[in-house]
Write a protein that holds these residues in place. Structure first.
Motif, PDB file in Angstrom:
ATOM      1  N   ALA A 128     -35.623-109.117  42.921  1.00 36.48           N
ATOM      2  CA  ALA A 128     -34.997-108.583  41.709  1.00 36.48           C
ATOM      3  C   ALA A 128     -35.919-107.617  40.979  1.00 36.48           C
ATOM      4  N   GLN A 129     -37.229-107.706  41.257  1.00 35.34           N
ATOM      5  CA  GLN A 129     -38.210-106.826  40.607  1.00 35.34           C
ATOM      6  C   GLN A 129     -38.524-105.590  41.443  1.00 35.34           C
ATOM      7  N   GLY A 135     -26.185-102.773  42.521  1.00 38.89           N
ATOM      8  CA  GLY A 135     -26.487-103.198  41.161  1.00 38.89           C
ATOM      9  C   GLY A 135     -26.074-104.632  40.906  1.00 38.89           C
ATOM     10  N   GLY A 136     -24.928-105.034  41.481  1.00 38.29           N
ATOM     11  CA  GLY A 136     -24.493-106.422  41.357  1.00 38.29           C
ATOM     12  C   GLY A 136     -25.469-107.382  42.006  1.00 38.29           C
ATOM     13  N   LEU A 137     -26.039-106.975  43.152  1.00 37.33           N
ATOM     14  CA  LEU A 137     -27.038-107.819  43.809  1.00 37.33           C
ATOM     15  C   LEU A 137     -28.274-107.992  42.930  1.00 37.33           C
ATOM     16  N   TYR A 138     -28.594-106.959  42.141  1.00 40.08           N
ATOM     17  CA  TYR A 138     -29.739-107.036  41.239  1.00 40.08           C
ATOM     18  C   TYR A 138     -29.429-107.812  39.965  1.00 40.08           C
ATOM     19  N   ALA A 171     -22.746-102.383  31.700  1.00 44.40           N
ATOM     20  CA  ALA A 171     -24.098-101.920  32.015  1.00 44.40           C
ATOM     21  C   ALA A 171     -24.202-101.502  33.476  1.00 44.40           C
ATOM     22  N   LEU A 172     -23.542-102.228  34.362  1.00 43.34           N
ATOM     23  CA  LEU A 172     -23.572-101.904  35.787  1.00 43.34           C
ATOM     24  C   LEU A 172     -22.969-100.521  36.028  1.00 43.34           C
ATOM     25  N   LEU A 228     -32.044 -98.002  40.490  1.00 41.37           N
ATOM     26  CA  LEU A 228     -30.922 -98.460  39.673  1.00 41.37           C
ATOM     27  C   LEU A 228     -31.294 -99.477  38.600  1.00 41.37           C
ATOM     28  N   HIS A 229     -32.163-100.419  38.930  1.00 41.74           N
ATOM     29  CA  HIS A 229     -32.405-101.566  38.048  1.00 41.74           C
ATOM     30  C   HIS A 229     -33.749-101.506  37.323  1.00 41.74           C
TER      31      HIS A 229
END
Length: 238
Positions: free
Chosen positions: A73-74, A98-101, A107-108, A147-148
């Protein structure tokens, strides 16, 4: 912080791809991996992601030993080859990643559009990725990695095939992430990109032959240009 500690990796037909390599990348730092094809840069990046298991040594990121699901996630990761879904649109690819993150809702959608704008794909967001050119796929892969707003990034030749104007925009984003405290490792064959990094790690034949600020390494060359660093790494003269 990314800490590679005395790491080695080999394969049956190539036992010395990475040889007892130690490298540290601190928060708020961009390190360029520079070396000829086959030097071990991509293998090193795959080891840091946890996609490959080291034969010896260890890799620790933000205090967590690799591999670990807690790190994904990082992580922002862009491989050389595209890891995209061709039968859906560019926007849908980013919404999925983005959903996986863990990004949700409004926000997505907003972050996906922002990433598409960054890589100049907003006009093509509703095209199927199967209809993208190779360069467009490269840009979409980069958008997914950014993306994240990851705390560390591993980028394997991220701007190959990207025009100079867009490359400058992308490097501005890399510098912004660095200034916000992210650690970035960038593998590149684009010589002038080493000058955009804080440090350059020269790799040849699986070994780290030099690791210093790009400015200090340039002082070791005869004419003070990046191309000389590449040939110095290839000749393992440092």
């Amino acid at each position: 912080m990314i800490e590679v500690r005395n790491v080695s990796k080999g394969f049956p037909k190539n036992p010395g791809v990475i040889k007892n390599l130690t490298l540290t990348v601190g928060a708020g730092e961009i390190v360029c991996l520079l070396g000829p094809s086959g030097a071990g840069k991509t293998t090193l990046i795959r080891l840091i992601t946890g996609a490959l298991k080291a034969d010896g040594g260890e890799i620790v990121i933000n205090g967590i030993k690799v591999p670990s699901m807690k790190l994904y996630a990082q992580m922002g990761f862009m491989p050389q080859s595209d890891a995209l879904y061709p039968d859906v649109t560019g926007l849908d690819n980013l919404l999925f990643f983005g959903g996986l993150y863990g990004i949700k809702g409004k926000a997505l959608y907003e972050k996906s559009l922002e990433a598409l704008e960054l890589v100049d794909l907003a006009p093509d967001q509703n095209k199927l990725v199967s209809n993208y050119s190779g360069g467009m796929k490269k840009r979409l892969s980069l958008a997914a990695a950014l993306l994240h707003k990851p705390s560390f990034m591993l980028l394997d030749e991220p701007t190959v095939g990207i025009d100079p104007i867009l490359r400058r925009t992308i490097w501005d984003r890399f510098h912004k992430l660095r200034d916000e405290g992210a650690a970035l490792i960038v593998s590149t064959h684009v010589m002038d990109e080493a000058a955009k990094c804080d440090r350059t790690a020269l790799i040849y034949n699986g070994a780290l032959v030099a690791d210093d600020t790009t400015e200090n390494l340039l002082k070791r060359t005869e004419h003070g240009n990046i191309e000389e660093l590449f040939f110095m790494a290839k000749g393992a003269e440092l």
